[in-house]
Scaffold this motif. Structure first.
Motif, PDB file in Angstrom:
ATOM      1  N   ASN A 252       0.829  -1.210   0.000  1.00 32.08           N
ATOM      2  CA  ASN A 252       0.000   0.000   0.000  1.00 32.08           C
ATOM      3  C   ASN A 252       0.863   1.259   0.000  1.00 32.08           C
ATOM      4  OD1 ASN A 252      -2.351  -1.517   0.033  1.00 32.08           O
ATOM      5  ND2 ASN A 252      -2.612  -1.366   2.253  1.00 32.08           N
ATOM      6  N   TYR A 253       1.923   1.230   0.789  1.00 29.53           N
ATOM      7  CA  TYR A 253       2.861   2.353   0.848  1.00 29.53           C
ATOM      8  C   TYR A 253       3.450   2.612  -0.535  1.00 29.53           C
ATOM      9  CZ  TYR A 253       6.916   5.092   2.479  1.00 29.53           C
ATOM     10  OH  TYR A 253       7.866   6.073   2.671  1.00 29.53           O
ATOM     11  N   ALA A 254       3.854   1.538  -1.208  1.00 29.42           N
ATOM     12  CA  ALA A 254       4.473   1.671  -2.534  1.00 29.42           C
ATOM     13  C   ALA A 254       3.485   2.176  -3.577  1.00 29.42           C
ATOM     14  CB  ALA A 254       5.052   0.329  -2.964  1.00 29.42           C
ATOM     15  N   LEU A 255       2.232   1.774  -3.458  1.00 26.51           N
ATOM     16  CA  LEU A 255       1.226   2.208  -4.434  1.00 26.51           C
ATOM     17  C   LEU A 255       1.046   3.727  -4.439  1.00 26.51           C
ATOM     18  CD1 LEU A 255      -1.494  -0.586  -4.064  1.00 26.51           C
ATOM     19  CD2 LEU A 255      -0.232   0.000  -6.162  1.00 26.51           C
ATOM     20  N   GLU A 256       1.371   4.375  -3.327  1.00 26.26           N
ATOM     21  CA  GLU A 256       1.296   5.834  -3.262  1.00 26.26           C
ATOM     22  C   GLU A 256       2.473   6.496  -3.983  1.00 26.26           C
ATOM     23  OE1 GLU A 256      -1.316   7.318  -2.044  1.00 26.26           O
ATOM     24  OE2 GLU A 256      -2.222   5.445  -1.323  1.00 26.26           O
ATOM     25  N   LYS A 257       3.487   5.703  -4.356  1.00 32.26           N
ATOM     26  CA  LYS A 257       4.714   6.250  -4.938  1.00 32.26           C
ATOM     27  C   LYS A 257       4.838   6.000  -6.436  1.00 32.26           C
ATOM     28  CE  LYS A 257       6.234   7.117  -0.687  1.00 32.26           C
ATOM     29  NZ  LYS A 257       6.364   8.504  -0.172  1.00 32.26           N
ATOM     30  N   VAL A 258       3.971   5.185  -7.019  1.00 33.12           N
ATOM     31  CA  VAL A 258       4.165   4.748  -8.400  1.00 33.12           C
ATOM     32  C   VAL A 258       4.005   5.899  -9.382  1.00 33.12           C
ATOM     33  CG1 VAL A 258       3.419   2.400  -7.877  1.00 33.12           C
ATOM     34  CG2 VAL A 258       1.754   4.057  -8.723  1.00 33.12           C
ATOM     35  N   SER A 259       4.770   5.833 -10.471  1.00 33.34           N
ATOM     36  CA  SER A 259       4.679   6.838 -11.533  1.00 33.34           C
ATOM     37  C   SER A 259       4.411   6.208 -12.894  1.00 33.34           C
ATOM     38  CB  SER A 259       5.982   7.654 -11.599  1.00 33.34           C
ATOM     39  OG  SER A 259       7.069   6.819 -11.989  1.00 33.34           O
ATOM     40  N   GLY A 260       4.341   4.881 -12.939  1.00 29.44           N
ATOM     41  CA  GLY A 260       4.183   4.204 -14.213  1.00 29.44           C
ATOM     42  C   GLY A 260       2.742   4.050 -14.662  1.00 29.44           C
ATOM     43  N   GLU A 261       2.576   3.738 -15.952  1.00 38.71           N
ATOM     44  CA  GLU A 261       1.251   3.443 -16.490  1.00 38.71           C
ATOM     45  C   GLU A 261       0.759   2.079 -16.035  1.00 38.71           C
ATOM     46  OE1 GLU A 261       3.028   6.560 -18.961  1.00 38.71           O
ATOM     47  OE2 GLU A 261       3.767   4.608 -18.342  1.00 38.71           O
ATOM     48  N   TYR A 262       1.714   1.199 -15.705  1.00 43.13           N
ATOM     49  CA  TYR A 262       1.379  -0.150 -15.242  1.00 43.13           C
ATOM     50  C   TYR A 262       2.108  -0.446 -13.939  1.00 43.13           C
ATOM     51  CZ  TYR A 262      -0.848  -1.284 -19.716  1.00 43.13           C
ATOM     52  OH  TYR A 262      -1.693  -1.298 -20.806  1.00 43.13           O
ATOM     53  N   VAL A 263       1.531  -1.369 -13.174  1.00 46.75           N
ATOM     54  CA  VAL A 263       2.115  -1.809 -11.900  1.00 46.75           C
ATOM     55  C   VAL A 263       2.295  -3.311 -11.935  1.00 46.75           C
ATOM     56  CG1 VAL A 263       1.686  -2.099  -9.420  1.00 46.75           C
ATOM     57  CG2 VAL A 263       1.129   0.068 -10.531  1.00 46.75           C
ATOM     58  N   LEU A 264       3.421  -3.770 -11.406  1.00 51.15           N
ATOM     59  CA  LEU A 264       3.701  -5.198 -11.264  1.00 51.15           C
ATOM     60  C   LEU A 264       4.231  -5.442  -9.859  1.00 51.15           C
ATOM     61  CD1 LEU A 264       5.435  -7.494 -13.848  1.00 51.15           C
ATOM     62  CD2 LEU A 264       6.251  -7.490 -11.493  1.00 51.15           C
ATOM     63  N   PHE A 265       3.700  -6.443  -9.191  1.00 47.25           N
ATOM     64  CA  PHE A 265       4.180  -6.819  -7.856  1.00 47.25           C
ATOM     65  C   PHE A 265       5.107  -8.024  -7.974  1.00 47.25           C
ATOM     66  CE2 PHE A 265      -0.066  -5.003  -7.160  1.00 47.25           C
ATOM     67  CZ  PHE A 265       0.198  -4.042  -6.193  1.00 47.25           C
ATOM     68  N   ILE A 266       6.196  -8.015  -7.203  1.00 51.44           N
ATOM     69  CA  ILE A 266       7.050  -9.195  -7.104  1.00 51.44           C
ATOM     70  C   ILE A 266       7.485  -9.340  -5.656  1.00 51.44           C
ATOM     71  CG2 ILE A 266       9.109  -7.871  -7.783  1.00 51.44           C
ATOM     72  CD1 ILE A 266      10.202 -10.483  -9.045  1.00 51.44           C
ATOM     73  N   ASP A 267       7.470 -10.564  -5.150  1.00 55.34           N
ATOM     74  CA  ASP A 267       7.952 -10.805  -3.790  1.00 55.34           C
ATOM     75  C   ASP A 267       9.471 -10.820  -3.789  1.00 55.34           C
ATOM     76  OD1 ASP A 267       5.431 -10.872  -2.730  1.00 55.34           O
ATOM     77  OD2 ASP A 267       5.236 -13.052  -2.808  1.00 55.34           O
ATOM     78  N   SER A 268      10.058 -10.445  -2.678  1.00 52.78           N
ATOM     79  CA  SER A 268      11.487 -10.139  -2.628  1.00 52.78           C
ATOM     80  C   SER A 268      12.404 -11.353  -2.684  1.00 52.78           C
ATOM     81  CB  SER A 268      11.794  -9.341  -1.360  1.00 52.78           C
ATOM     82  OG  SER A 268      11.296 -10.020  -0.219  1.00 52.78           O
TER      83      SER A 268
END
Length: 338
Positions: A83-99
């Motif tokens: 959720n924290y990261a979603l407030e920072k995104v600047s791209g047209e698309y989002v992809l999640f990956i576990d670390s």
């Protein structure tokens, strides 16, 4: 101009990586992203209060590549970090990956090509589990062929085990490329420690219309590391109760007259059956009689799947022990990562 922003025709992708105490695996994960042939992306790595050297590794990698952006916050779990990261995104698309996971070579260019060509809102792609002894070469023959799914088919892929794919089934948020706009008003439930993906996916599907374009690449592009220390491998009874509770909450979001409800309700009952099976194997019989009554009324469950439980408590317990021992034996042969 940033040397990594060479092709303005490429849609920018924001890759979200929540990080907590993964010093053994985080560099390999980030490297699999930085070495992609698709260049127009940012990595938003959120250090979720790690107490090992994960943050130091991230900071070193960030100093070497400007596409990696590192943020730190107090430990509140993977959902909070996403959720924290979603407030920072600047791209047209989002992809999640576990670390602790990896992307295949040319994964980003493959999924981005499908997204761009089809003006897709969501691109779903396959994953492959890997163990310490897995002998695999990173996929070099990824294809850009994809088929379009309906909203209902996406729900079936997430919650219906009978939906046919080679390596895509499950309500995962990783192994998905999302148009950022779809996620503007959706966040993860930070109160859920496990199965937050199922909750998130169900709520996302509810926001979709028939105008949204969903595409499926049925090929292993995401590599899912199998670890003994993973939350999903701990305390089977507690985990199954959490899964059952999550699916019960999800089912309540759908109109009971719709096929969508029936799909999630059957998935909920599958979780309940596994929970009863675990309880029986542990010698706990409370609720078994009620479970039998429910089984009699379920016309969507094959008779031979019901039979071991309908023959009485003793047979049901022996069958449950057999199934769990069989699963335990199979897992003992797998070489899990730490």
């Amino acid at each position: 101009m940033d040397k990594f922003m060479r092709n303005s025709s490429q849609n920018r992708i924001s890759i979200i990586v929540p990080v907590y105490n993964v010093e053994k695996y985080i560099e390999e994960c980030i490297t699999s992203l930085l070495q992609q042939d698709y260049l127009n992306f940012e990595i938003i790595a959120v250090n979720d209060g790690s107490t090992d050297s994960s943050l130091k590794i991230l900071e070193r990698l960030s100093s070497e590549d400007s596409r990696l952006k590192v943020f730190s916050k107090v430990n509140e779990g993977v959902s909070s970090a996403r959720n924290y990261a979603l407030e920072k995104v600047s791209g047209e698309y989002v992809l999640f990956i576990d670390s602790d996971d990896l992307l295949a070579d040319r994964a980003l260019s493959t999924v981005a090509s499908v997204a761009t060509k089809n003006m897709a809102d969501i691109v779903i792609f396959g994953f492959r589990k890997f163990y310490t002894d897995t002998d695999f070469e990173k996929t070099n023959k990824l294809v850009n062929k994809a088929r379009q799914l309906s909203k209902l088919e996406m729900l079936r892929l997430a919650f219906d085990d009978s939906f046919k794919t080679s390596c895509c089934n499950g309500a995962y948020t990783c192994a998905r490329l999302y148009r950022t706009e779809l996620l503007r008003n959706i966040r993860f439930d930070s109160s859920r420690l496990i199965y937050e993906d199922e909750d998130f996916t169900s709520r996302l599907i509810l926001t979709l219309t028939n105008l949204h374009k969903i595409f499926l690449i049925d090929a292993p592009i995401y590599y899912y590391r199998q670890r003994n220390s993973s939350l999903v491998h701990s305390n089977r009874a507690k985990r199954l109760f959490a899964l059952y509770s999550c699916r019960r909450a999800i089912a309540k979001r759908f109109n009971t007259s719709l096929v969508e409800y029936k799909i999630v309700e059957k998935a909920r009952f599958t979780a309940l059956t596994k929970l009863v099976q675990t309880s029986l194997a542990m010698g706990r019989f409370s609720g078994f009689s009620l479970f039998q009554k429910i089984l009699w009324k379920r016309n969507d469950i094959p008779f031979f799947s019901k039979l071991p439980y309908l023959l009485g408590r003793f047979i049901a317990q022996r069958y449950s022990i057999y199934r769990l021992e069989k699963s335990k034996k199979k897992n003992s042969l797998l070489a899990y990562w730490e």
